[in-house]
Design a protein around this motif. Structure first.
Motif, PDB file in Angstrom:
ATOM      1  N   GLU A 152       4.113   1.493  -1.371  1.00 44.79           N
ATOM      2  CA  GLU A 152       4.971   1.607  -2.549  1.00 44.79           C
ATOM      3  C   GLU A 152       4.243   1.113  -3.800  1.00 44.79           C
ATOM      4  O   GLU A 152       3.437   0.184  -3.734  1.00 44.79           O
ATOM      5  CB  GLU A 152       6.256   0.778  -2.344  1.00 44.79           C
ATOM      6  N   ASP A 153       4.528   1.725  -4.928  1.00 42.93           N
ATOM      7  CA  ASP A 153       3.917   1.328  -6.189  1.00 42.93           C
ATOM      8  C   ASP A 153       4.861   0.375  -6.924  1.00 42.93           C
ATOM      9  O   ASP A 153       5.690   0.793  -7.730  1.00 42.93           O
ATOM     10  CB  ASP A 153       3.629   2.561  -7.053  1.00 42.93           C
ATOM     11  N   GLY A 155       3.665  -2.131  -8.754  1.00 43.46           N
ATOM     12  CA  GLY A 155       2.961  -2.707  -9.889  1.00 43.46           C
ATOM     13  C   GLY A 155       2.628  -4.167  -9.689  1.00 43.46           C
ATOM     14  O   GLY A 155       2.470  -4.920 -10.654  1.00 43.46           O
ATOM     15  N   GLU A 197       0.810  -1.206   0.000  1.00 45.95           N
ATOM     16  CA  GLU A 197       0.000   0.000   0.000  1.00 45.95           C
ATOM     17  C   GLU A 197       0.851   1.267   0.000  1.00 45.95           C
ATOM     18  O   GLU A 197       0.393   2.328  -0.419  1.00 45.95           O
ATOM     19  CB  GLU A 197      -0.959  -0.009   1.195  1.00 45.95           C
ATOM     20  N   ASP A 204       0.032  -6.965  -8.490  1.00 46.18           N
ATOM     21  CA  ASP A 204      -1.396  -7.178  -8.272  1.00 46.18           C
ATOM     22  C   ASP A 204      -1.572  -8.367  -7.330  1.00 46.18           C
ATOM     23  O   ASP A 204      -1.726  -9.509  -7.755  1.00 46.18           O
ATOM     24  CB  ASP A 204      -2.100  -7.426  -9.599  1.00 46.18           C
TER      25      ASP A 204
END
Length: 334
Positions: A183-184, A186, A181, A188
């Motif tokens: 850090e991005d 990518g 939540e 899924d």
């Protein structure tokens, strides 16, 4: 009333009273909650445990909970690790100017519901408002008092060779949740924090036997750090089987992609329990019948060899020394 927290809410006047009445008094109301300078309480009949903890998790809302739920769970679980029935809590809030009142109410509501679930009463508190940028949203400090039943003696220094090591469920979910939540990456992956109050699990174990040597909650540093702490405090070796350590497939996948070790990811609803071998099966069965510990598992044992170290049997059957914990992987996970 303002829909955000203002500096006036921390000034001690009318707005402060409105904030306390709307948010805290309305959610925390019970016969011991005081409006005076200190709560007057009936002390425990026997030995008492007391603990305090600060919570600055970022983000304050995450899958499976929020900072309010976390603040109650953290302190209740610390008391529970000493075998103490949680009785009373106090809480202190430092709130950033501009924080949404609706979010503050959600935090207070989560605290009230979690406290009610494990039978602990919030009896006193304090509220401060800091200027914009001085605090990241809201910080909470909770202090708890609990009663230790006769015959209960738990400590990280009481592990003995031959003891069995259990965990009360799959590990690493809280740390993984906060990481995804914050850090991005990518990635899924649907991961939910294990944040939970664990007194009822401990109570059930103590009803089976009071001869439990160690109970620890695997928060910052995760299960691996707790095992090293126990090994050091008790001057014993710890041997675990990697294949017996329960980890959710989603957490395993994230860890493989990012090169992380689940044993060092934080939990907020898992205990490491060290019990004499003769009680292990009964304690395990009891845990599997409790809410929040249905996935309990035996993961290893205490040994005379390799004192103050943790040895792990790998998936291919070889043995390796688990690296000693160091550094800070995930700051502000609690």
């Amino acid at each position: 009333m303002s829909e955000t927290v203002t500096l006036a809410h921390g000034a001690g006047g009318r707005q402060t009273s409105e904030l306390i009445d709307r948010v805290f008094k309305s959610h925390f109301s019970n016969s011991d909650l005081t409006a005076d300078d200190a709560a007057v309480l009936t002390p425990p009949a026997g030995r008492m445990a007391m603990t305090t903890d600060g919570f600055i998790v970022s983000p304050a809302f995450f899958a499976g909970g929020n900072i309010g739920k976390l603040s109650i769970c953290g302190t209740v679980n610390d008391l529970s690790c000493m075998g103490a029935k949680p009785l009373y809590l106090t809480c202190s809030f430092v709130i950033e100017e501009g924080f949404e009142m609706e979010k503050l109410e959600q935090i207070a509501d989560a605290m009230a519901k979690t406290a009610a679930e494990c039978g602990v009463r919030i009896v006193a508190g304090d509220t401060k408002v800091a200027g914009k940028g001085q605090v990241d949203g809201v910080f909470i400090t909770t202090t708890g008092v609990g009663e230790i039943p006769d015959g209960v003696e738990t400590s990280g220094a009481k592990a003995k060779p031959g003891d069995v090591i259990l965990v009360t469920g799959d590990i690493g979910r809280h740390g993984c949740t906060i990481l995804l939540e914050r850090e991005d990456f990518g990635i899924d992956a649907k991961v939910t924090s294990d944040c939970a109050p664990l007194w009822n699990c401990v109570k059930a174990m103590l009803e089976v036997t009071k001869d439990i040597h160690v109970i620890r909650d695997a928060t910052r540093g995760g299960v691996g750090t707790v095992l090293y702490e126990i090994a050091g405090q008790s001057n014993v070796g710890v041997k675990i089987d990697s294949e017996k350590v329960p980890v959710e497939p989603q957490v395993k996948g994230v860890c493989r992609m990012l090169g992380l070790e689940p044993l060092y990811l934080a939990c907020e609803g898992r205990l490491v329990v060290v019990v004499p071998r003769e009680h292990a099966n009964e304690v395990l069965t009891t845990l599997k019948n409790c809410k929040y510990s249905e996935g309990a598992a035996v993961i290893g044992e205490i040994t005379k060899e390799h004192a103050k170290s943790v040895v792990m049997t790998t998936e291919i059957g070889s043995q390796t020394m688990l690296p000693r914990p160091g550094g800070e992987l995930l700051p502000r996970i609690c």
